[in-house]
Design a protein around this motif. Structure first.
Motif, PDB file in Angstrom:
ATOM      1  N   THR A  49      29.281   3.736  -9.719  1.00  4.86           N
ATOM      2  CA  THR A  49      28.835   3.146 -10.836  1.00  4.86           C
ATOM      3  C   THR A  49      28.106   1.637 -10.832  1.00  4.86           C
ATOM      4  OG1 THR A  49      31.141   4.038 -11.988  1.00  4.86           O
ATOM      5  CG2 THR A  49      29.624   1.645 -13.037  1.00  4.86           C
ATOM      6  N   HIS A  50      28.149   1.227  -9.132  1.00  2.00           N
ATOM      7  CA  HIS A  50      27.361  -0.184  -9.403  1.00  2.00           C
ATOM      8  C   HIS A  50      26.304   0.201  -8.529  1.00  2.00           C
ATOM      9  CE1 HIS A  50      25.693  -3.883  -6.560  1.00  2.00           C
ATOM     10  NE2 HIS A  50      26.423  -4.544  -7.026  1.00  2.00           N
ATOM     11  N   ASP A  96      24.498  -4.360 -17.854  1.00  4.06           N
ATOM     12  CA  ASP A  96      24.004  -4.178 -16.188  1.00  4.06           C
ATOM     13  C   ASP A  96      24.536  -5.446 -14.815  1.00  4.06           C
ATOM     14  OD1 ASP A  96      23.245  -1.755 -16.150  1.00  4.06           O
ATOM     15  OD2 ASP A  96      20.895  -2.360 -16.003  1.00  4.06           O
ATOM     16  N   TRP A  97      24.586  -6.985 -16.153  1.00  5.93           N
ATOM     17  CA  TRP A  97      25.015  -7.881 -15.180  1.00  5.93           C
ATOM     18  C   TRP A  97      26.167  -7.809 -15.081  1.00  5.93           C
ATOM     19  CZ3 TRP A  97      22.726 -10.330 -11.279  1.00  5.93           C
ATOM     20  CH2 TRP A  97      21.630 -10.308 -10.806  1.00  5.93           C
ATOM     21  N   HIS A  98      27.117  -7.515 -15.823  1.00  2.00           N
ATOM     22  CA  HIS A  98      28.197  -7.834 -15.987  1.00  2.00           C
ATOM     23  C   HIS A  98      29.536  -6.696 -15.189  1.00  2.00           C
ATOM     24  CE1 HIS A  98      32.685  -6.742 -17.523  1.00  2.00           C
ATOM     25  NE2 HIS A  98      32.255  -8.082 -17.942  1.00  2.00           N
ATOM     26  N   THR A  99      28.087  -5.255 -15.189  1.00  2.00           N
ATOM     27  CA  THR A  99      28.805  -4.681 -13.857  1.00  2.00           C
ATOM     28  C   THR A  99      29.190  -5.588 -12.540  1.00  2.00           C
ATOM     29  OG1 THR A  99      27.933  -2.897 -15.293  1.00  2.00           O
ATOM     30  CG2 THR A  99      28.838  -2.446 -13.082  1.00  2.00           C
ATOM     31  N   PHE A 113      32.167  -6.358 -10.191  1.00  2.59           N
ATOM     32  CA  PHE A 113      32.161  -5.541  -8.447  1.00  2.59           C
ATOM     33  C   PHE A 113      32.190  -6.635  -7.958  1.00  2.59           C
ATOM     34  CE2 PHE A 113      30.192  -3.301  -4.973  1.00  2.59           C
ATOM     35  CZ  PHE A 113      31.104  -1.957  -5.514  1.00  2.59           C
ATOM     36  N   TRP A 114      31.344  -7.957  -7.530  1.00  2.00           N
ATOM     37  CA  TRP A 114      31.322  -8.697  -6.591  1.00  2.00           C
ATOM     38  C   TRP A 114      33.217  -9.358  -6.516  1.00  2.00           C
ATOM     39  CZ3 TRP A 114      25.871 -12.218  -8.174  1.00  2.00           C
ATOM     40  CH2 TRP A 114      25.663 -10.710  -8.373  1.00  2.00           C
ATOM     41  N   GLY A 115      33.293  -8.602  -7.626  1.00  2.00           N
ATOM     42  CA  GLY A 115      35.011  -9.700  -7.008  1.00  2.00           C
ATOM     43  C   GLY A 115      35.804  -8.862  -6.875  1.00  2.00           C
ATOM     44  N   ASP A 121      37.494  -4.534   1.465  1.00  2.55           N
ATOM     45  CA  ASP A 121      37.261  -2.837   1.983  1.00  2.55           C
ATOM     46  C   ASP A 121      36.001  -2.292   2.428  1.00  2.55           C
ATOM     47  OD1 ASP A 121      36.350  -0.347   0.602  1.00  2.55           O
ATOM     48  OD2 ASP A 121      38.693   0.043  -0.260  1.00  2.55           O
ATOM     49  N   PRO A 122      35.594  -0.750   3.478  1.00  3.38           N
ATOM     50  CA  PRO A 122      34.352  -1.015   3.409  1.00  3.38           C
ATOM     51  C   PRO A 122      33.149  -0.409   3.247  1.00  3.38           C
ATOM     52  CG  PRO A 122      36.234   0.113   4.693  1.00  3.38           C
ATOM     53  CD  PRO A 122      36.873  -0.853   4.175  1.00  3.38           C
ATOM     54  N   GLU A 123      33.936   0.357   1.754  1.00  4.04           N
ATOM     55  CA  GLU A 123      33.348   0.661   0.980  1.00  4.04           C
ATOM     56  C   GLU A 123      32.603  -0.198   0.172  1.00  4.04           C
ATOM     57  OE1 GLU A 123      33.603   4.441  -1.825  1.00  4.04           O
ATOM     58  OE2 GLU A 123      35.518   4.396  -0.984  1.00  4.04           O
ATOM     59  N   ILE A 124      33.041  -0.849   0.360  1.00  3.83           N
ATOM     60  CA  ILE A 124      32.608  -2.331  -0.987  1.00  3.83           C
ATOM     61  C   ILE A 124      31.620  -3.130  -0.722  1.00  3.83           C
ATOM     62  CG2 ILE A 124      33.317  -4.499  -2.319  1.00  3.83           C
ATOM     63  CD1 ILE A 124      35.827  -2.596  -3.674  1.00  3.83           C
ATOM     64  N   SER A 125      31.840  -2.878   1.018  1.00  4.89           N
ATOM     65  CA  SER A 125      31.333  -4.283   1.429  1.00  4.89           C
ATOM     66  C   SER A 125      30.050  -3.899   1.737  1.00  4.89           C
ATOM     67  CB  SER A 125      32.353  -4.973   2.841  1.00  4.89           C
ATOM     68  OG  SER A 125      32.580  -3.930   2.925  1.00  4.89           O
ATOM     69  N   ARG A 126      30.259  -1.900   2.063  1.00  3.75           N
ATOM     70  CA  ARG A 126      29.030  -1.946   1.924  1.00  3.75           C
ATOM     71  C   ARG A 126      28.320  -1.512   0.938  1.00  3.75           C
ATOM     72  NH1 ARG A 126      30.704   3.304   3.375  1.00  3.75           N
ATOM     73  NH2 ARG A 126      31.902   2.752   4.708  1.00  3.75           N
ATOM     74  N   GLU A 127      28.230  -1.723  -0.490  1.00  2.00           N
ATOM     75  CA  GLU A 127      27.858  -1.230  -1.169  1.00  2.00           C
ATOM     76  C   GLU A 127      26.919  -2.659  -1.665  1.00  2.00           C
ATOM     77  OE1 GLU A 127      26.041   1.149  -3.572  1.00  2.00           O
ATOM     78  OE2 GLU A 127      25.571  -0.484  -4.331  1.00  2.00           O
ATOM     79  N   TRP A 128      27.989  -3.857  -1.102  1.00  2.00           N
ATOM     80  CA  TRP A 128      27.053  -5.268  -1.255  1.00  2.00           C
ATOM     81  C   TRP A 128      26.084  -5.465  -0.598  1.00  2.00           C
ATOM     82  CZ3 TRP A 128      32.764  -8.416  -1.051  1.00  2.00           C
ATOM     83  CH2 TRP A 128      33.264  -8.481  -2.106  1.00  2.00           C
ATOM     84  N   LEU A 129      26.230  -5.270   0.868  1.00  4.25           N
ATOM     85  CA  LEU A 129      25.469  -5.751   1.488  1.00  4.25           C
ATOM     86  C   LEU A 129      24.203  -4.342   0.994  1.00  4.25           C
ATOM     87  CD1 LEU A 129      26.335  -5.173   5.431  1.00  4.25           C
ATOM     88  CD2 LEU A 129      24.499  -6.799   4.122  1.00  4.25           C
ATOM     89  N   ALA A 130      24.067  -3.288   0.805  1.00  2.00           N
ATOM     90  CA  ALA A 130      22.642  -2.367   0.055  1.00  2.00           C
ATOM     91  C   ALA A 130      22.557  -3.362  -0.801  1.00  2.00           C
ATOM     92  CB  ALA A 130      22.895  -0.635  -0.548  1.00  2.00           C
TER      93      ALA A 130
END
Lengths: 213, 213
Positions: B60-61, B99-102, B106-108, B113-122
């Motif tokens: 979703t993010h 969108d900003w709410h999401t 997601f930043w929280g 979790d590697p999936e999350i940090s990968r998406e943060w970096l992207a």
């Protein structure tokens, strides 16, 4: 015999557990059962102290927020310079990173809930009041430009602190403390005419603005 | 007979439901059961498309992020001015706020979790690349100072956009679109020497930087 823990102390203890679990597992995975297990008590005890998971999260956010506000206020009152004051707010150490993580998680809660929007408002208005005080002080000691309007310009400080923290939060490895401080100083110079080492020596001038609660 | 929905389309449909539910109830209250109910299918169908709640949130993010990136890229390529480009990124309308709410929710999520940090970096690297392109373009058309280093200074743009959005997110009523834009222009002037209406007329000069994927 274990000593008796009072109501507030128990709530603070649970808030610490909530912060840890949200950091480790994410707010989406938080359950009252996990909180109780980690706090070493039953779910009914947790439910005695908090009406709901939401109540628990609001209290946790408020606790961290008030702690950050108190730390900043103490530094302003002690006459610390602008960067020293702001440095304690940035996610520069493990505790700061964890606090910011909780802030972002909480900003993703449902805006329709009045308890949440009340706590959001307390956060932004508390920060604006303190930043106005800090800017007034820095203006008087000559660290920033005399043309800064502390009340009007406090929101820019909030943009800078929240914005830098959002970068660090998502890419910790690229943002060691020195890089955070370099970007902070650069943006303070651009937005407030900050010049490092330009504070006048001696006792700080009296502070501006009312103290926040 | 209902038409056959393909895999990607179904995932996008579920992502829309996830975004809505996170906005309405907060990420802490999200359950696969609620997602299935709102999407009008069984939990086993949702589980067929997403390995976990986490997988659903990452997708979703990513969906919202890529949509925002594509919108910005199209505007840069169409030679839109700096403020027009940035305006579409701010939480100025209902869709932008959602969108900003999401993003904040997601930043929280858990940084471990590697999936999350990968998406943060992207997210941060995608935004930095696009902002570098945008700054290069604005420098060439004369909207901002010639001394801006697009690659180096892109992170300041990210600080400004994320920072303003964080204020709006927590106190929507105080930040109508005009006030967001006024603060944006003020900070663009302070940080990049932005002068409104100073873009040279005519076709835009060739764009800088590589396109993001």
């Amino acid at each position: 015999m274990p000593r008796i823990i009072d109501h507030d102390e128990r709530r603070l203890q649970v808030a610490k557990v909530v912060e840890d679990l949200v950091y480790e597992q994410g707010v989406a995975a938080l359950t009252i059962r996990d909180v109780a297990r980690r706090a070493g008590c039953s779910t009914s005890i947790v439910s005695h102290y908090f009406a709901s998971k939401l109540d628990m999260l609001v209290f946790t956010h408020g606790t961290i927020r008030r702690r950050a506000e108190a730390r900043l206020l103490a530094q302003i009152e002690n006459g610390c310079d602008l960067v020293t004051c702001l440095r304690t707010l940035l996610p520069s150490d493990a505790e700061g990173k964890r606090d910011w993580h909780t802030f972002f998680a909480f900003w993703g809660m449902a805006p329709s809930d009045p308890e949440i929007s009340r706590e959001w408002l307390a956060g932004t208005s508390g920060a604006q009041d303190l930043f106005a005080m800090l800017l007034g002080h820095a203006r008087d000691t000559g660290e920033i430009s005399r043309s800064v309007d502390p009340t009007q310009d406090a929101c820019k400080m909030l943009v800078i602190v929240n914005g830098i923290s959002s970068l660090v939060q998502q890419d910790e490895a690229s943002w060691p403390e020195e890089r955070q401080l370099a970007l902070l100083k650069d943006m303070l110079a651009n937005n407030f005419g900050y010049r490092e080492g330009h504070a006048t020596a001696g006792a700080p001038t009296p502070l501006h603005g009312a103290k926040t609660a």
